[in-house]
Design a protein around this motif. Structure first.
Motif, short mmCIF file in Angstrom:
data_model
loop_
_atom_site.label_atom_id
_atom_site.label_comp_id
_atom_site.label_asym_id
_atom_site.label_seq_id
_atom_site.Cartn_x
_atom_site.Cartn_y
_atom_site.Cartn_z
N GLY A 309 0.75 -1.25 0.00
CA GLY A 309 0.00 0.00 0.00
C GLY A 309 0.77 1.30 0.00
O GLY A 309 0.17 2.37 -0.08
N SER A 310 2.09 1.25 0.10
CA SER A 310 2.86 2.51 0.08
C SER A 310 2.81 3.11 -1.31
O SER A 310 2.97 2.41 -2.31
CB SER A 310 4.32 2.25 0.47
N SER A 311 2.59 4.42 -1.37
CA SER A 311 2.53 5.10 -2.67
C SER A 311 3.94 5.48 -3.12
O SER A 311 4.91 5.42 -2.36
CB SER A 311 1.68 6.37 -2.56
N ARG A 312 4.02 5.87 -4.39
CA ARG A 312 5.31 6.33 -4.91
C ARG A 312 5.84 7.51 -4.10
O ARG A 312 7.03 7.60 -3.79
CB ARG A 312 5.18 6.73 -6.37
N LYS A 313 4.94 8.46 -3.79
CA LYS A 313 5.35 9.65 -3.05
C LYS A 313 5.89 9.29 -1.67
O LYS A 313 6.86 9.88 -1.20
CB LYS A 313 4.18 10.62 -2.91
N GLN A 314 5.26 8.31 -1.02
CA GLN A 314 5.73 7.91 0.30
C GLN A 314 7.12 7.29 0.24
O GLN A 314 7.98 7.56 1.07
CB GLN A 314 4.74 6.92 0.93
N VAL A 315 7.37 6.44 -0.77
CA VAL A 315 8.70 5.84 -0.94
C VAL A 315 9.71 6.93 -1.25
O VAL A 315 10.82 6.96 -0.68
CB VAL A 315 8.68 4.79 -2.06
N ASN A 316 9.32 7.84 -2.13
CA ASN A 316 10.21 8.95 -2.49
C ASN A 316 10.55 9.78 -1.26
O ASN A 316 11.72 10.10 -1.01
CB ASN A 316 9.51 9.81 -3.56
N ARG A 317 9.52 10.13 -0.49
CA ARG A 317 9.75 10.95 0.71
C ARG A 317 10.60 10.21 1.74
O ARG A 317 11.36 10.82 2.48
CB ARG A 317 8.41 11.37 1.32
N SER A 318 10.43 8.90 1.79
CA SER A 318 11.20 8.10 2.75
C SER A 318 12.70 8.22 2.46
O SER A 318 13.51 8.42 3.37
CB SER A 318 10.77 6.64 2.69
N VAL A 319 13.08 8.09 1.18
CA VAL A 319 14.49 8.20 0.81
C VAL A 319 15.00 9.62 1.05
O VAL A 319 16.10 9.83 1.56
CB VAL A 319 14.71 7.77 -0.66
N TYR A 384 17.96 13.27 -4.74
CA TYR A 384 16.67 13.34 -5.42
C TYR A 384 16.52 12.28 -6.50
O TYR A 384 15.49 11.59 -6.58
CB TYR A 384 16.47 14.74 -6.03
N LEU A 385 17.56 12.13 -7.35
CA LEU A 385 17.46 11.15 -8.44
C LEU A 385 17.31 9.72 -7.91
O LEU A 385 16.44 8.97 -8.37
CB LEU A 385 18.67 11.26 -9.37
N PRO A 386 18.14 9.29 -6.94
CA PRO A 386 17.91 7.95 -6.37
C PRO A 386 16.54 7.81 -5.73
O PRO A 386 15.91 6.74 -5.83
CB PRO A 386 19.03 7.82 -5.32
N ALA A 387 16.04 8.88 -5.09
CA ALA A 387 14.72 8.82 -4.46
C ALA A 387 13.63 8.66 -5.53
O ALA A 387 12.66 7.90 -5.37
CB ALA A 387 14.47 10.08 -3.64
N ARG A 388 13.81 9.41 -6.62
CA ARG A 388 12.85 9.31 -7.73
C ARG A 388 12.88 7.90 -8.32
O ARG A 388 11.83 7.32 -8.67
CB ARG A 388 13.21 10.34 -8.79
N ARG A 389 14.07 7.32 -8.42
CA ARG A 389 14.21 5.96 -8.93
C ARG A 389 13.53 4.96 -7.98
O ARG A 389 12.91 3.99 -8.42
CB ARG A 389 15.69 5.64 -9.10
N ALA A 390 13.67 5.23 -6.68
CA ALA A 390 13.02 4.35 -5.69
C ALA A 390 11.51 4.40 -5.82
O ALA A 390 10.82 3.38 -5.69
CB ALA A 390 13.45 4.75 -4.28
N GLY A 391 10.99 5.59 -6.11
CA GLY A 391 9.54 5.72 -6.25
C GLY A 391 8.98 4.98 -7.44
O GLY A 391 7.78 4.66 -7.49
N LYS A 392 9.85 4.69 -8.42
CA LYS A 392 9.40 4.00 -9.62
C LYS A 392 9.40 2.47 -9.46
O LYS A 392 8.99 1.75 -10.37
CB LYS A 392 10.28 4.38 -10.81
#
Length: 860
Positions: A309-319, A384-392
């Motif tokens: 259930g975690s959203s992309r934004k939540q994963v991104n924000r986590s990183v 930011y780039l690794p976080a964006r990659r994590a969200g994907k």
């Protein structure tokens, strides 16, 4: 809240892996904060000194600079008659007024003729002991000077040179040499930034520094109770009338001194911040690599989070939250380390002679704010780039092995973009090298440097494949299967290898560029010396002190010399044929033999003709700007002299290094229009030996000037070496500052290897199980590190040499026409990079070798 809990858990779960990234942030922030604290402390020190030493109102000669420094070209300070003191005392609101004499155009030596001047470049000041100094100096032993045989010295200088009461010292000025014995030692009540100060009584100072009685360089005025400095200045100015003396309040004097010192401090401050910026740039690659690898290793974990259930934004924000925490921790520690660095710099400056007290340590509130903001913002942006990659990462990734598949489309876009940027940068460098004017070319050079640097960073993964294979074929294949595995490991993730190599590339590119520029400058100047200088010996002062007539006569009396050439310099107001008046234009007067001593190229006429009566030369650019040709008349109003109408007999080339832009006339012509007592002293003296007597004349010259230790005698070899040493010292300083960026790059290599070892834990366990020994495993990791380091070195050195060669083409427009690649330095840096790789691999290789085979195989 869940996002923050997850971020905190992941951060502390990987705290060992985050440590090196935190150290990179710490070092970069520490350098910024240390620079700010150090320069703020220096400003505080100078502000206190200027405030303490400035009288309420100061009156000085009209020719004196705003800071009171000597400006006369006869080697003596500008002075006022004693009648000025009498007039000042009659002004309303004056409590006390005292005349003083001081000079900075002096050399002070001990009984063994050893120079007592500061090695830090701070001034040597000799002046009269007065009430204003008594407020800021405390006599700690002995007594103030009374009579011509006594002198008092500041305690810092006495301690540095082990001087004590009764020791004899010599004060060498344009007037001559005055010897006296130390009668007292005085300590500063405020921090002394490094100046060496010697006090004489007033009458002795007048005779020693000026050569005549009843004159003063300054009048220090103290206001009566209730009278402001501004009102006192008005009263004193009114009393002096239109005589044209310089009258300044304490604030104006302090501001002038502060502006004079502030220019140097600002240059130093922004230069050091520039190197801190380079370290931050290198640190960005480290942080990107760290988070990219952590995201790749947690692909299954992130996929599982997405599945529940975690959203992309939540994963991104986590990183990003992990990055925020990393930046905050590193920055807080960096601020503290910066204060320590500033104290260390103060101690280092103290060792070189510039004394800075920790009592003046200044930590402005903006310093920690700037440090924290920079550290946190840079870290978050890098992540930011690794976080964006994590969200994907998709939920299906939970079913796959760790490690996200490469994005082929992104790789193509990256390659195309990198090639375009590199090509654009290369074209910018080409335009710079083809420019006709240095100013225009420098803009293209700056653009080319930025674009090629970015281009190489972007295209790094594409280059990694080819370069690593070549390095592997040359260096690794000899080590058999272990070498081939090391090569494949380096090629496994070209993006990671490219980013790690790029971090090292930046620092080494700057080192190579500066090495090429420095070597080319030395080679060009040496070439110019060989081609144009026709004299054997150059006599000059290293601290800018002018050459006295007595020293010139000692040179002329030296046996074995064929000719001696005097060289003077002064200012004059030029009125050119186009009707323009140019105030304060430099004009050089020399003996006619100078045309032989310096073979300056002319574009019209002969330089020897410029030394005829009432004649002169101008340089090509000046002639074009003012429509001057051979035979033109220029009205030259000499400082402290009358106006001459000089005929232009020669036009010299502007494309020279030595004496660029000089306009010549003869000393006899100058003597005709400038009174003998106003004639400037020599800046330089040139001497040429008779054929076959160079060695004997060199020895004789040094012996003849033994009593004039303020001057150096150099032959052409000495002069070239001095030039090389000066540029070498500057380059060494810059290399030292670049070392921070290289240290951060080394941390990046260490971190990449450490994380890659963790990433390959199961693989390492399997290799160990089928027979790979610990020694072979460690060798494989060390070789991988060496290849990555050499990859970065090749890119950096190649890029830097390209920048340096282009910069030399711009310098060629200023006469520095020789391009020299310092191959010994380049080779040493390349070999050193291999050792950097070995050093960086020590800890990761050691940890890999200690892995338990069964536990490693069982790792998920």
């Amino acid at each position: 809240m869940t996002v923050m809990k997850t971020s905190m858990r992941n951060f502390f779960a990987h705290k060992g892996r985050m440590a090196l990234s935190a150290v990179a942030v710490l070092l970069s922030v520490a350098f910024v904060c240390g620079t700010l604290v150090f320069t703020d402390t220096m400003n505080t020190t100078f502000d206190k000194l200027f405030a303490a030493t400035s009288s309420d109102v100061t009156v000085s000669a009209k020719d004196a600079s705003d800071t009171g420094e000597t400006t006369s070209d006869n080697g003596k300070p500008p002075v006022m008659p004693a009648s000025v003191l009498t007039k000042v005392r009659e002004a309303q609101g004056v409590k006390t007024a005292e005349g003083t004499v001081f000079s900075t155009s002096v050399t002070v030596v001990d009984a063994d003729k050893d120079n007592l001047s500061p090695s830090s470049g701070a001034p040597t000041i000799v002046g009269s002991w007065n009430g204003n100094d008594a407020r800021t100096m405390k006599i700690t032993s002995g007594a103030a000077p009374q009579g011509s045989g006594q002198v008092m010295v500041d305690k810092d200088t006495a301690d540095k040179h082990h001087l004590k009461l009764g020791d004899e010292i010599g004060v060498i000025s344009a007037v001559g040499t005055h010897t006296a014995r130390i009668s007292g030692i005085a300590a500063f009540q405020v921090t002394n930034p490094g100046a060496a100060i010697f006090y004489l009584d007033t009458r002795t100072a007048q005779q020693t520094l000026v050569g005549e009685p009843d004159v003063y360089t300054n009048v220090n005025v103290t206001a009566a109770a209730g009278v402001s400095d501004d009102q006192l200045k008005k009263n004193v100015t009114a009393e002096l009338g239109t005589a044209g003396y310089k009258v300044q309040t304490a604030k104006e004097t302090a501001d002038a001194n502060r502006a004079d010192v502030g220019g140097f401090l600002n240059v130093m401050k922004y230069a050091m911040l520039g190197f801190a910026g380079i370290a931050f740039l290198v640190g960005i690659f480290l942080i990107i690599n760290t988070f990219s690898m952590l995201v790749a290793q947690r692909t299954r974990e992130i996929g599982l989070m997405r599945a529940i259930g975690s959203s992309r934004k939540q994963v991104n924000r986590s990183v990003l939250a992990e990055a925020l925490l990393l930046g905050f921790v590193g920055s807080v520690l960096g601020v503290g380390a910066g204060v320590g660095l500033a104290i260390g710099l103060m101690k280092l400056m103290g060792a070189t002679g510039m004394n800075l007290s920790t009592d003046d340590l200044t930590v402005a509130w903006t310093t920690p704010v700037v440090g924290l903001a920079l550290g946190v913002i840079v870290t978050v942006l890098a992540a930011y780039l690794p976080a964006r990659r994590a969200g994907k990462v998709s939920p299906m990734a939970a079913l796959r092995d760790a490690g996200a598949p490469a994005d082929a489309k992104a790789g193509v876009v990256r390659a195309v973009l990198g090639l375009l940027l590199t090509g654009a940068g290369g074209y910018g460098l080409y335009l710079a090298s083809a420019a006709d004017k240095a100013k225009e070319g420098s803009l293209w050079l700056g653009l080319g440097v930025v674009l090629t640097l970015i281009g190489f960073v972007v295209i790094g993964p594409l280059l990694a494949g080819g370069v690593v294979r070549v390095l592997g074929a040359v260096l690794l294949r000899a080590f058999g299967p272990v070498g081939r595995m090391a090569e494949r490991n380096a090629l496994r993730n070209p993006r990671r290898t490219g980013a790690t190599g790029a971090a090292l590339m930046i620092g080494l590119a700057l080192v190579a560029c500066l090495s090429v520029v420095g070597s080319s400058m030395v080679a060009s100047a040496t070439d110019q010396l060989d081609k144009t200088v026709g004299t054997d010996f150059i006599i000059q002062s290293d601290n800018g002190q002018l050459i006295t007539p007595q020293a010139v006569q000692a040179v002329k009396d030296t046996p074995g010399l064929e000719r001696v050439t005097e060289y003077k310099w002064t200012k004059a107001d030029f009125t050119t044929p186009d009707g323009k008046t140019l105030d304060g234009t430099a004009i050089t007067a020399a003996d006619p033999s100078y045309a032989t001593d310096l073979r300056t190229e002319t574009v019209a006429g002969k330089l020897a003709d410029a030394y005829k009566p009432d004649s002169m030369s101008v340089h090509e650019t000046f002639a074009k700007d003012h429509d001057i040709h051979l035979g033109s008349k220029i009205a030259v109003a000499f400082d402290n002299g009358s106006t001459a109408r000089l005929t232009v007999r020669a036009i010299t080339s502007s494309d020279v290094v030595i004496d660029q832009g000089a306009m010549y006339t003869s000393i006899d012509t100058m003597k005709k229009y400038v009174p003998a007592d106003k004639l400037p002293l020599d800046q330089l003296v040139f001497a040429s030996a008779k054929d076959g007597q160079q060695d004997a004349a060199y020895t004789s010259l040094k012996s003849a000037l033994h009593d004039y230790p303020q001057y150096s005698v150099r032959d052409q070899t000495d002069y070239k070496q001095a030039l090389k040493d000066q540029i070498g010292q500057l380059l060494n300083l810059i290399y030292g500052l670049l070392a921070l960026a290289i240290v951060v790059a080394i941390l990046g290599v260490v971190n990449t290897l450490a994380l890659s070892v963790v990433e390959r834990t199961r693989e390492i366990g399997l290799m160990r199980a089928i027979g790979l020994s610990r020694r072979q495993l460690r060798r494989m990791i060390r070789m991988e590190s060496v290849v990555i380091a050499l990859f970065g070195a090749l890119l950096g050195l190649g890029l830097g040499m390209g920048w340096g060669a282009t910069a030399q083409q711009l310098l060629a427009l200023e006469g520095l026409t020789v391009l020299e690649i310092p191959w010994p330095t380049i080779t040493a840096v390349f070999i050193g990079s291999a050792f950097v790789g070995l050093f960086a691999a020590l800890i990761p290789a050691f940890r890999a070798g200690r892995m338990n085979v069964l536990n490693a195989i069982a790792t998920d």
